[in-house]
Every structure is written in C-alpha cells, then in structure tokens.
Design an enzyme around this catalytic site. Structure first.
Site: not given
Ligand code: ADQ
Length: 460
Positions: A158, A366
């Site tokens: 991921h 990311d």
């Molecule tokens: P994350 O680093 O967690 O995931 P991201 O893809 O931006 O990053 O977010 C994942 C989920 O978390 C989204 O559905 C988002 O809505 C939720 N989220 C993030 N911040 C939040 C907040 N402040 N409050 C509530 N909800 C929040 C990892 C990788 C990413 C990749 C994902 C999926 O780092 O690059 O996109 O996995 O593969």
C-alpha cells in the site's frame, strides 16, 4: 470458486457493534470480496497476551469471517512499533534520516511473520487464493511456503517502494526482497513504485524483467504490476447524499460565514507534509494580504501511532507552527488555521469535502492517497471545488487534472492556492469531470478485481 484468504496486520472486518459504518473504503471493499468468495480475514487482534499461544479467535459478522491472534508485548514493540513503523515506514517513504536499524526489530519482525504463518497455515485449504497486505508482512509468503503452502499467494504493497539506492541502506535488504519472490503476484500502487522494484531486481539481484510484467530471478518467476487502489465510489456517493453529510456540510458552510474553506485531511504522519503545507499556506497569506480574512485552512489530523516518538515530535511541532501562524495573522473575527486533532466518520468527512472550495493534499510521499479521490467524489458536479495535489502522491499519476504541486516548495503551494482561487468555473468543471471519471471507473472494486484476476491467472 476458490475461497479468498486476506491476511493483513490488523483485521477490519465488520463488527457486531455495527462499527462497520465508520470503516474505511479498503475494509468495505475487502469485506465485499470476502462475502463473494466465502473467505476469511486473518490478522492481529490489536491485543497483547503475556505469552504467545497461537489461539485463534474466530468471528463471523455480516457475512464476513475473521480470525485473529493476540501478540506478546515484545512482538508489538519489535515487529509493529519497531521494524514496521520505525524502519520500513520511514525508509519506504524516502526518509532514511528517520529510519532506525536495530537487529532486535528485524528478528521480532521475522518472528511475528513466522507466528502468522504457523497459525494461518492450517486454515488454508488447497484451492484457496491467499492475499497478503502491506509492509508488515513482506516475508509471510516465503514463510507460508516453508509451512508447505502451495496455493497461489499474492502480495499488495500500500505504500511506495523506495529507489534501489535508498533501499540498500537497509541491513539485510536482499533477504527481504528475495522473500517477496515466494509470491505469485506482487502489486504496487503505481508504475513508479513498480519501476523502482524492477530496478532493484536488476541491479542488486541480477534478475531481469519482461515487458509483460514477469520478473525472473534465478529459477523463480513472479508477476509484478501496478494496481492503483481506488475508493468505494458507490458507498462514498451514498455517504455524500446522507443526512449526516448534509448536516456536516451546512455546519462548516455556516461557520465559514462566506469565507472559502481550504481542507486538508490526513493521519498525523510526517509523510503527509503537514508542516510544509502550513508553511506554504503561511507564504500565501504573506504574499496575498488582500486574501486574509477571506479564507481559512481546515486541517483535520488525528494522532496516529502515539507509541513512536517521532509522532509525538511532529504533533508538538505542528501545534507550535499552527499556533504561531494563527498568532501572526489572526484577527478578532478570523483565525487562519483551524487545526483539529480528531478523526471524523465517513459522512462528516463527505460533508466537509463538499463544503470546501479547495483541497490541499500535499504529502511528501504517499503510496496512493485516498483522501484526494474522496474529495473529488464528494464535489457538486455543477460547482466543483479544486484539488491541489502533491506530485509525489501515487494519486497524481491518475488525477492529472488536479493542480499538481511540489510540496517542498512554499512558493509552489502558495501559487497553487492563488491559481485555484482564480480558476473560472468552466475550467473547474472540466478538470473535475476528467478526475471524477477516473475515480468512478477505477474504484476499489475494479482494483480488487484486477488483482484477484491476476492471482487467479497466475500458475505455480
Ligand atoms: P493512509 O496513509 O492511511 O493509507 P490515505 O489513503 O490518505 O492514507 O487514507 C486512508 C483512509 O483514511 C481514507 O479513507 C481517509 O478518509 C481516512 N482518513 C485519513 N485521514 C483521516 C482523518 N483525519 N479523519 C478521518 N479519516 C481519515 C495507506 C497509504 C496510502 C494509501 C492507502 C490505501 O499510506 O498511500 O492510499 O494506504 O492503500
């Protein structure tokens, strides 16, 4: 039809308390796949026991079966807080300055992967497809092979895959990468991370990569490709149309009192570039005094991984920086940054995205970034907002009509905000349509199908 066994560090299957509504898109998508394939989701319960027993807790809710194990505190320290979050996470996000190399982390990581393999192996039936997720479990495939598992096993990363020159700073990097060859399919978020992997294979392992995605090292062949993850578009559309989202949208719009909202939503993590974002916004305020009082930045960032010191440091520095910027520019009736340290549910987020004229999503690195896609999906087609997106997020390779910016440059962030504010409606609509088409078509169901199809096609 084969069953699907999903293995990840934590299990996000539906729970009897109905917490399913607050689940992320990935959990929703994998749960849907597990229902379809009558599968099982295996992982750590998040709980610790004094001594590892290998006892499995089975549960079944909403058509999804899960199996979880407890780990020892030392496992959590060395494998999760240690190797996964202090070594691999920073290194894979190009931050070798933050990566900690400690032998005990490496051995804890191997031990927990072995524990996963030993406990899950007896649950795997001959026809099952096995799908392992993320950097916590890179060696799991090879350990399953050692336990005699001959099934097709796929791995999806991921997060980014670092350039070979950075990866070689990891002690025992070769061992880690060689363990990946036990899988049948290896999936990356983007072609860029795939290229870095191929480059490592050629430079460090003397392997070669065919144009069709087959990688050969010695007598092993593996299929490696990019499968960009998407959001659950339909589910998100429902969230956008929900009364909860309408309420959240009105709440933010009313409190904005005619000012434009710039939104950022991230886990509080150094890879998300929050300090650089605040500095870029500060630069915008400095250079555009006529805009002060007419907009504000709403940054939602709940703390994550409190056990790792770096996260405490970043929290403190952002508290200080946002306080300083607010102190410098605030008026009696206006605060430039609303910095909120709490998480919100999907409906609230959908409403906030809809109310925001601009999304400022500027990670330094990311794997994908699903927030960018959620923002696009939440927009009003007749009057959409503008996405400012870091060129270093995996999502930038798909969302080419976003305003792509360099998150390391304050000027670039500031210029992008200025461009967004001046953008005519026709251009906003044109850009949004192009992005929305990608977000809708290449959703999480598409992603999961592409990966599982490739795994089904692979032959051992
Ligand atoms: P994350 O680093 O967690 O995931 P991201 O893809 O931006 O990053 O977010 C994942 C989920 O978390 C989204 O559905 C988002 O809505 C939720 N989220 C993030 N911040 C939040 C907040 N402040 N409050 C509530 N909800 C929040 C990892 C990788 C990413 C990749 C994902 C999926 O780092 O690059 O996109 O996995 O593969």
């Amino acid at each position: 039809m084969s069953r699907l066994i999903v293995i990840s560090n934590r299990v996000a299957a539906p729970t009897p308390q109905g917490e399913g509504g607050a689940q992320g898109g990935l959990a929703v998508a994998l749960s849907a796949a597990l229902r379809e394939y009558q599968g099982l989701w295996f992982g750590w319960s998040g709980k610790t026991v004094e001594e590892f027993t290998g006892d499995i807790e089975f549960a079944r809710h909403d058509g999804v079966s899960s199996a979880t194990i407890d780990l020892e505190p030392q496992d959590v320290d060395e494998y999760y807080n240690g190797y996964a979050n202090r070594t691999l996470w920073p290194l894979f996000h190009y931050r070798i300055d933050l990566a900690e190399y400690d032998r005990s982390f490496g051995s804890g990581y191997e031990r927990v992967n072995e524990r996963f393999a030993e406990t899950v192996a007896p649950l795997i039936e001959p026809d099952d497809l096995v799908w392992v997720h993320d950097y916590h479990l890179i060696p799991l495939g090879s350990q399953l092979r050692e336990s005699g598992i001959r099934n097709r096993i796929g791995f999806f990363l991921h997060i980014p895959w670092p350039p070979a020159r950075l990866l070689t700073s990891l002690p025992a990097h070769e061992r880690l990468v060689l363990s990946l060859l036990a899988y049948d399919v290896i999936g990356f978020q983007t072609a860029e991370w795939l290229e870095s992997f191929q480059n490592y294979v050629e430079r460090e392992l003397g392997g070669h990569c065919d144009a069709d995605g087959t990688i050969h090292v010695g007598d092993r062949s593996v299929h490696a490709a990019a499968y960009p993850i998407g959001i659950d578009y339909k589910e998100f559309q429902q969230a956008v149309a929900s009364p909860g989202a309408h309420e959240a949208c009105s709440r933010l719009t009313e409190s904005a009192a005619g000012r434009h909202t710039i939104i950022g939503v991230d886990r509080l993590d150094y890879s998300k570039g929050l300090a650089e974002r605040f500095e870029g916004y500060r630069r915008f305020l400095e250079d555009n005094d006529h805009c002060r009082g007419k907009l504000f930045l709403l940054q939602i960032a709940p703390p994550s991984r409190g056990e790792v010191d770096t996260y405490e440091t970043i929290r403190e520095s952002l508290d200080e920086l946002s306080g300083r910027i607010n102190g410098e520019y605030a008026e009696v009736d206006w605060v430039p940054i609303r910095y909120v340290n709490q998480g919100y549910g999907r409906e609230d987020l959908a409403g906030f995205y809809r109310a925001a004229k601009i999304a400022l999503i500027t990670p330094l690195r990311d794997g994908m970034n699903l927030v960018a896609k959620e923002y696009v999906a939440a927009q009003d087609p007749d009057d959409p907002g503008i996405l400012i997106l870091s060129r270093f997020a995996g999502a930038a390779l798909q969302l080419k009509e976003a305003l792509l910016c360099n998150p390391y440059s304050k000027e670039d962030i500031s210029d992008s905000i200025r461009r967004a504010l001046a953008m005519p409606k026709e251009e906003r609509i044109r850009r949004w349509r192009a992005m929305n088409e990608v977000v809708e078509k290449q959703d999480v169901v598409w992603w999961r199908k592409c990966f599982v199809d490739a795994l089904e096609r692979s032959r051992r």
